[in-house]
Every structure is written in structure tokens, then in C-alpha cells.
Design an enzyme around this catalytic site. Structure first.
Site, PDB file in Angstrom:
ATOM      1  N   CYS A   2       0.855  -1.186   0.000  1.00  0.00           N
ATOM      2  CA  CYS A   2       0.000   0.000   0.000  1.00  0.00           C
ATOM      3  C   CYS A   2       0.892   1.237   0.000  1.00  0.00           C
ATOM      4  CB  CYS A   2      -0.936   0.095   1.193  1.00  0.00           C
ATOM      5  SG  CYS A   2      -2.176  -1.192   1.248  1.00  0.00           S
ATOM      6  N   ARG A  28       4.101  -0.578  -4.590  1.00  0.00           N
ATOM      7  CA  ARG A  28       3.713  -1.012  -3.241  1.00  0.00           C
ATOM      8  C   ARG A  28       2.346  -1.686  -3.215  1.00  0.00           C
ATOM      9  NH1 ARG A  28       6.871   1.931   0.743  1.00  0.00           N
ATOM     10  NH2 ARG A  28       5.283   1.418   2.262  1.00  0.00           N
ATOM     11  N   TRP A  73      -2.625  -2.774  -1.661  1.00  0.00           N
ATOM     12  CA  TRP A  73      -2.299  -4.206  -1.704  1.00  0.00           C
ATOM     13  C   TRP A  73      -3.156  -4.817  -0.603  1.00  0.00           C
ATOM     14  CZ3 TRP A  73      -0.121  -7.703   1.824  1.00  0.00           C
ATOM     15  CH2 TRP A  73       0.269  -8.931   1.280  1.00  0.00           C
ATOM     16  N   ASN A  97      -1.923   2.755   5.472  1.00  0.00           N
ATOM     17  CA  ASN A  97      -1.023   1.667   5.103  1.00  0.00           C
ATOM     18  C   ASN A  97      -0.664   0.918   6.373  1.00  0.00           C
ATOM     19  OD1 ASN A  97       0.996  -0.006   4.065  1.00  0.00           O
ATOM     20  ND2 ASN A  97       2.567   1.549   4.342  1.00  0.00           N
ATOM     21  N   GLY A  98      -0.818  -0.397   6.360  1.00  0.00           N
ATOM     22  CA  GLY A  98      -0.467  -1.193   7.532  1.00  0.00           C
ATOM     23  C   GLY A  98      -1.588  -2.155   7.864  1.00  0.00           C
ATOM     24  N   GLU A 461      17.280 -18.669  -5.305  1.00  0.00           N
ATOM     25  CA  GLU A 461      16.894 -17.353  -5.815  1.00  0.00           C
ATOM     26  C   GLU A 461      16.274 -17.482  -7.218  1.00  0.00           C
ATOM     27  OE1 GLU A 461      16.220 -14.482  -5.017  1.00  0.00           O
ATOM     28  OE2 GLU A 461      16.373 -13.352  -6.877  1.00  0.00           O
ATOM     29  N   LYS A 465      12.486 -16.217  -8.268  1.00  0.00           N
ATOM     30  CA  LYS A 465      12.258 -15.217  -9.312  1.00  0.00           C
ATOM     31  C   LYS A 465      11.340 -15.771 -10.393  1.00  0.00           C
ATOM     32  CE  LYS A 465      13.446 -12.449  -8.116  1.00  0.00           C
ATOM     33  NZ  LYS A 465      14.144 -11.672  -7.145  1.00  0.00           N
ATOM     34  N   GLU A 468       7.707 -16.088  -9.164  1.00  0.00           N
ATOM     35  CA  GLU A 468       7.146 -14.775  -8.841  1.00  0.00           C
ATOM     36  C   GLU A 468       6.662 -14.034 -10.093  1.00  0.00           C
ATOM     37  OE1 GLU A 468      10.202 -12.397  -7.075  1.00  0.00           O
ATOM     38  OE2 GLU A 468       8.819 -10.837  -6.440  1.00  0.00           O
ATOM     39  N   HIS A 484      15.753 -38.359  -3.015  1.00  0.00           N
ATOM     40  CA  HIS A 484      15.089 -38.598  -1.722  1.00  0.00           C
ATOM     41  C   HIS A 484      13.637 -38.138  -1.732  1.00  0.00           C
ATOM     42  CE1 HIS A 484      18.812 -39.947   0.033  1.00  0.00           C
ATOM     43  NE2 HIS A 484      19.429 -38.845  -0.377  1.00  0.00           N
ATOM     44  N   LYS A 582       5.887  -4.543  -3.371  1.00  0.00           N
ATOM     45  CA  LYS A 582       7.231  -4.329  -2.818  1.00  0.00           C
ATOM     46  C   LYS A 582       7.118  -3.667  -1.446  1.00  0.00           C
ATOM     47  CE  LYS A 582      11.501  -3.096  -5.149  1.00  0.00           C
ATOM     48  NZ  LYS A 582      11.866  -4.443  -5.610  1.00  0.00           N
TER      49      LYS A 582
HETATM   50  C1  F6R Z   1      11.528 -11.179  -4.530  1.00  0.00           C
HETATM   51  C2  F6R Z   1      11.309 -10.018  -3.680  1.00  0.00           C
HETATM   52  C3  F6R Z   1      10.959 -10.232  -2.267  1.00  0.00           C
HETATM   53  C4  F6R Z   1      11.802  -9.314  -1.373  1.00  0.00           C
HETATM   54  C5  F6R Z   1      11.384  -9.453   0.092  1.00  0.00           C
HETATM   55  C6  F6R Z   1      12.260  -8.638   1.021  1.00  0.00           C
HETATM   56  O1  F6R Z   1      11.876 -10.798  -5.821  1.00  0.00           O
HETATM   57  O2  F6R Z   1      11.401  -8.899  -4.121  1.00  0.00           O
HETATM   58  O3  F6R Z   1      11.121 -11.559  -1.912  1.00  0.00           O
HETATM   59  O4  F6R Z   1      13.140  -9.649  -1.535  1.00  0.00           O
HETATM   60  O5  F6R Z   1      10.049  -9.052   0.228  1.00  0.00           O
HETATM   61  O6  F6R Z   1      12.212  -7.282   0.716  1.00  0.00           O
HETATM   62  P1  F6R Z   1      13.280  -6.289   1.302  1.00  0.00           P
HETATM   63  O7  F6R Z   1      14.582  -6.632   0.702  1.00  0.00           O
HETATM   64  O8  F6R Z   1      12.798  -4.928   0.920  1.00  0.00           O
HETATM   65  O9  F6R Z   1      13.302  -6.485   2.787  1.00  0.00           O
END
Ligand code: F6R
Length: 587
Positions: A2, A28, A73, A97-98, A461, A465, A468, A484, A582
């Protein structure tokens, strides 16, 4: 998670400034959007399900020099117009937000006093509580409501009859910027106009009363508090794709620069003596973070291989509720691009209370974790707009590599990072390999990434990615674990991508490739080794430049590119994956 913004401007187009800020805050959250404008003593609100641009046609009609907006969000209540913010009651309009944790109990209380709730959100209690506490003084009403709210909240409050707005912060970020266009409060700096080069970071428990004459800060007991403005580096905050079709591709292309700038920033701004004493004085090092930041911690734990301290990597959301028994000299290294991730901030707060030392590795120098840390090691990746972390991951790896080597030959570490940064462009130029891998992913029901040692950390990782941004099911396994259990999942619709850059276990990994092939699965290999293996005829091999133990940078980069290309091939929007946002400022 948000994005909120409020402003007072000198013209009657505050809603336009809010709209533009929301466009820059969309990373966000982007499931619904709304704006309230206050003009001629009246508040007018428009809100809708969908992205910020959905409000474009209404903005011109929203007149007034005060406005507030929200891009959502969803946490409580489905994405819909009715659940979109702002929420209004009487003369008030509020964006939040929160998460208000005690909303159910407050809602019951307010219903019993005759209030009617229209949405399913936790946020609606905030506006009703403020309205309920209003006796003619906006600040007093907001403070009386704020002390009743439990959880995390950043609020912007508009009130008919008050020419200005009130902003409140508790465990959700809020910054105030003064510039030629007016005075703004927003979840993050990118939302502020370019000319706002000084910001004031609000602290938890702050209320800001913002009028044409400036911002005044109070605590929840209405005592005045002093908050100082600081200069902020706006470089890279542009919400412009720079000619690329997506922010994800633009930011992937900035990965080498993120490594170089982080190296530069480390030697320019870190107190090396202090960092050395923290690292050398630790008998236990806990690396923590969430998602991609946690994944960079996995690799960093191997960077600390020479350290005499016990090194562990913990997911922050687990660590904060299940902390291990601490040793006397525990050092926590908290990794976070945004520096605002609620779980990471929660873990760091907990460890600070128990006396641990904390290093914050972050891309955001004014964020919550920087204020909790003993020392900050900056990641200098510039603004990352795409929801998926890309260049910040490589900046984190660089910052952590230097930190791990700070007590050893750090100048050599610097030269290794500079050399590997030069090789990113070679990987970028291997477009045929990237297309081949992405085509295979796009044609698969599930993709398993496998490797051993640090290659497994890269696989973790790569898997995050891919799932996602493409929504293709994906997982990562240490290659030796395949037999296993995971082998049961292998069939003609599954793809195994093997990362093979660790010489010690290369042959073992090749055996795992055969285990997949002979069960009808598809396989592809990414490696920095030259040797050809005839038995693997027909298995696509992506040979990345050979850079020794720095291979993790290049294999991870190659696989982030594959995730991007896969998403594009199957028509996903890589910049705004469904259900995600994000800066995850809620638990
Ligand atoms: C994956 C991604 C998330 C962030 C996670 C932590 O591509 O972007 O998994 O890495 O939410 O975010 P930060 O680094 O801002 O604490």
C-alpha cells in the site's frame, strides 16, 4: 505494501500531484486506488478497483489544494471499489497503510455506538474512530484515535473545515517533503516531486500537522517533537523505463552498476574500523532477511567461511518469533532492499533489545532498519521499481562480500567485485542461451532448480524469481536430494535446471541430470566449466564466463534474465506480478 500520499499545494490541483505520486508508488500495491480532494471546504472522493491509471479521467475534476491518495495491496477484504481507500466518515477522509490488529474489537465497539461499516477492511475503523473523537480539534481527534489502534499504521487524514492534513506514523514508513509544489507526506521518497530534495523521516509515534505554513510534529500525547530534515539522494528515483519495455529489464541491466556503486559506497561511507571490530568481535553471526534478501544471506554465509564465528542464516519472519539461544557476542546482519520489511524490522528490534550488535545492509539509507542498526553497510543499487528484486540482490551480494572480507584482504575483495561486474555484459549478450532456457521454462508445468553448495543458493533465488514473475510452479533442491523424494515429480512436463559451477561436486550434479533425463524429464545446465560431456547430448548448456567463486553473481544474473524472458513469453507483466507488492510493511 500500500502506498499513501497526502499534500497541500499552492494551486487547486493537489489531486493531480497525488495522482502522479501514486503512479510512482504503485510498486507497493496495485489492486485498487482512490483519491480524496478537499476544496471549498468539501471533500470529494473517487476510488476504483484496478490500477492507478484507472483514475486518470477523474483527476482533472477533483479540485482543491489538499488531497490524499492510496494504492492498495489488499490484506483485509478483497480488492474492490468499496474496499479501496480513502475511507470516509462525516467530515473525515483517511488513507491507511499497515494492519490494524485490534480492528475487530474496535469495529464492534463502533457498531454498538451506531456507526455503519461499508467495507471489509481493517482501515475503516481508523476513520470512524477519528470521527468519533472529534470535538472540534483535528489533531486531538487523531491523537485520541491513534492511541487506541494496535498494529502498524501510516495514516493521512483530511478533514472538512481544516485547510491542511494530518499524518500519523506507527511502524509503517512515512516521509515528509517540502518543495516548490507544496508539502507532501508519503510512504516513500519516489512519490515526492523531483524538487523535494530534503525530507523529514517521521518516527514511530509521530503525528505531523501539515498546513500551508509548514509541518509541525507531535507525539501521541500531543507534546511537540523536533524532527530534522535531511538531504536525500534522488538519483535513480525516476519512474521512467529508460527505453526498456519493463522496469525489470531496465533494472537487470543496472546490476553491474549496482555492484560497482556498492563497492564505491562501501569505501566512501562505511567506518571500516568499526565494522572490523563488530565482525571480528562476534562469536556468532546471524544473517537474516526475507525473500530475495534472505537468499543473498544464504550465499553470504559462505562468504564468511573463513570466519571463526558460527554463521547461520535465518528467515526474519521465523527468527522474530523463534529466536535461537544467543551467544554472548551475537552479530545480526539484517539484509533488506527497502529497509522497511516488517518481519526484518521486527527481528532486528528483538535482537537490539537483547543486546546484539546489528549491521543493516540496505538500499535505503533513511529506512527503519538503519535507525535500529549499529552500523549501516549501504547497497547502492538506486531505486528499484519492479516488484521483483533484481539489481538490489547483486548490490547486497557485493556489500556482504566486502563485509565478510573486511578483516581480511578487503582491497582484493574489491578488485574481485570490480572484475565480476565487468562480466555481466557478457552474460547479457548470451541472448540465444537465455531464449532457449526461457522457452523451455515457458513450455513446462514445473521447473526445478538444482545445484550443490553455493550453486544451490543460486537455485533458491532463481526459483523464487521464476515463480514470482511467471506463476510457473518452481522449487529449488540441493541436487543430491533429488533421489530422496523430488524424483517422484519428474515427468515430461517438468524441467530441471542445473547450476554447475562448483568443481568439487560437478560430477555428482551431472549424475542428477541423468536421473532426470532417464525418467523422461527435461534438463538444462548453466555452468562456467569448459568440459563437454558427450553423454549429455541434446541437453542445452549455457556457459557463463569463468570467474571462480564469484560465479554466483553470473549464474544468478543469467537465471534472473531467464525468469524475465519467461514471464514476457507467456504474457505476464513482470513489473507487477499478481498478488505481490514491494516493501512488505505488514506481517
Ligand atoms: C523477490 C522479492 C521479495 C523481497 C522481500 C524482502 O523478488 O522482491 O522476496 O526480496 O520481500 O524485501 P526487502 O529486501 O525490501 O526487505
Amino acid at each position: 505494501m500500500c502506498g499513501i500520499i497526502g499534500c497541500i499545494t499552492s494551486d487547486d490541483c493537489a489531486a493531480k500531484s497525488v495522482y502522479e505520486g501514486l503512479l510512482r508508488l504503485e510498486y507497493r500495491g496495485y489492486d485498487s486506488v482512490g483519491i480524496s480532494a478537499l476544496g471549498g471546504g468539501k471533500i470529494v472522493t473517487v476510488k476504483k478497483s484496478g490500477r492507478v491509471s484507472g483514475l486518470a479521467e477523474y483527476v482533472g475534476g477533483l479540485k482543491g489544494n489538499v488531497a490524499a491518495g492510496h494504492t492498495r495491496w489488499a490484506t483485509h477484504g478483497a480488492p474492490s471499489g468499496v474496499n479501496a481507500h480513502p475511507h470516509c466518515e462525516g467530515r473525515f477522509s483517511v488513507v491507511h497503510n499497515g494492519i490494524i490488529e485490534n480492528y475487530a474489537e474496535l469495529r464492534d465497539e463502533l457498531i454498538s455506538r451506531g456507526y455503519e461499516f461499508r467495507s471489509e477492511t481493517d482501515s475503516e475503523v481508523a476513520v470512524k474512530l477519528i470521527a468519533d473523537n472529534f470535538r472540534g480539534d483535528v489533531l486531538a481527534a487523531v491523537a485520541a484515535a491513534a492511541v487506541r489502534l494496535r498494529g502498524s499504521f501510516a495514516l493521512v487524514v483530511l478533514c472538512e473545515g481544516f485547510e491542511g492534513f494530518v499524518a500519523v506514523r506507527n511502524r509503517s514508513s512515512l516521509v515528509v517533503g517540502v518543495c516548490e509544489e507544496g508539502i507532501f507526506a508519503a510512504s516513500d521518497v519516489p512519490a515526492l516531486p523531483e524538487s523535494a530534495d530534503e525530507i523529514t523521516v517521521m518516527e514511530d509515534g509521530d503525528i505531523a500537522v501539515i498546513t500551508r505554513s509548514g509541518a509541525q510534529y507531535f507525539d501521541f500525547c500531543l507534546n511537540t517533537v523536533t524532527r530534522r530534515a535531511r538531504r536525500v539522494e534522488r538519483d535513480g528515483f525516476t519512474a521512467d523505463k529508460g527505453g526498456y519495455p519493463h522496469f525489470m529489464l531496465k533494472e537487470l541491466n543496472q546490476s553491474a552498476r549496482a555492484v560497482e556503486d556498492t563497492v564505491e559506497g562501501f569505501f566512501r561511507s562505511v567506518d571500516l574500523g568499526r565494522l572490523r571490530s563488530l565482525v571480528s568481535g562476534a562469536d556468532e553471526i546471524i544473517l537474516t532477511g526475507c525473500g530475495t534478501a534472505y537468499n543473498s544471506g544464504l550465499i553470504a554465509a559462505r562468504f564468511f567461511g573463513e570466519s571463526s564465528a558460527r554463521v547461520r542464516v535465518e528467515i526474519a519472519s521465523e527468527l522474530r518469533y523463534y529466536p535461537p539461544k544467543m551467544s554472548k557476542n551475537t552479530l545480526v546482519i539484517a539484509i533488506s532492499q527497502s529497509g522497511e520489511t516488517a518481519d526484518t524490522v521486527g527481528a532486528v528490534s528483538l535482537f537490539r533489545q537483547t543486546g546484539a550488535q546489528v549491521i543493516a545492509v540496505t538500499n535505503c539509507g533513511y529506512s527503519a532498519i538503519t535507525r535500529l542498526a549499529n552500523i549501516v553497510v549501504p547497497v547502492c543499487a538506486g531505486a528499484e521499481i519492479c516488484v521483483a528484486a533484481t539489481k538490489s540482490y547483486f548490490g547486497q551480494l557485493a556489500a556482504l562480500y566486502l563485509t565478510a572480507n573486511v578483516c581480511a584482504d578487503v582491497a582484493f575483495a574489491k578488485s574481485q567485485l570490480r572484475s565480476v561486474a565487468l562480466q555481466f555484459s557478457s552474460v547479457l549478450s548470451q541472448t540465444a542461451e537465455c531464449e532457449c532456457f526461457a522457452g523451455m521454462c515457458a513450455a513446462s508445468r514445473a521447473v526445478f532448480f538444482m545445484g550443490r553448495g553455493a550453486d544451490y543458493d543460486v537455485a533458491v533465488e532463481a526459483s523464487l524469481k521464476l515463480k514470482e514473475v511467471s506463476y510457473i510452479f518452481s522449487d529449488a533442491y540441493p541436487a543430491g536430494e533429488l533421489k530422496h523424494g523430488t524424483l517422484a515429480l519428474i515427468d515430461g512436463d517438468t524441467l530441471g535446471i542445473f547450476v554447475i559451477c562448483q568443481e568439487r561436486t560437478a560430477e555428482k550434479c551431472i549424475s542428477a541430470v541423468h536421473e532426470v533425463l532417464c525418467r523422461g524429464g527435461k534438463a538444462a545446465i548453466i555452468t562456467d566449466m569448459e568440459a563437454e560431456d558427450d553423454s549429455l547430448d541434446g541437453v542445452p548448456v549455457w556457459r557463463i564466463p569463468r570467474v571462480g567463486k564469484m560465479s554466483v553473481f553470473l549464474s544468478a544474473f543469467a537465471l534472473q534474465l531467464v525468469a524475465y524472458r519467461t514471464a514476457v513469453k507467456i504474457g505476464r507483466d513482470p513489473d507487477k506480478p499478481r498478488n505481490l507488492a514491494k516493501s512488505v510493511t505488514v506481517e
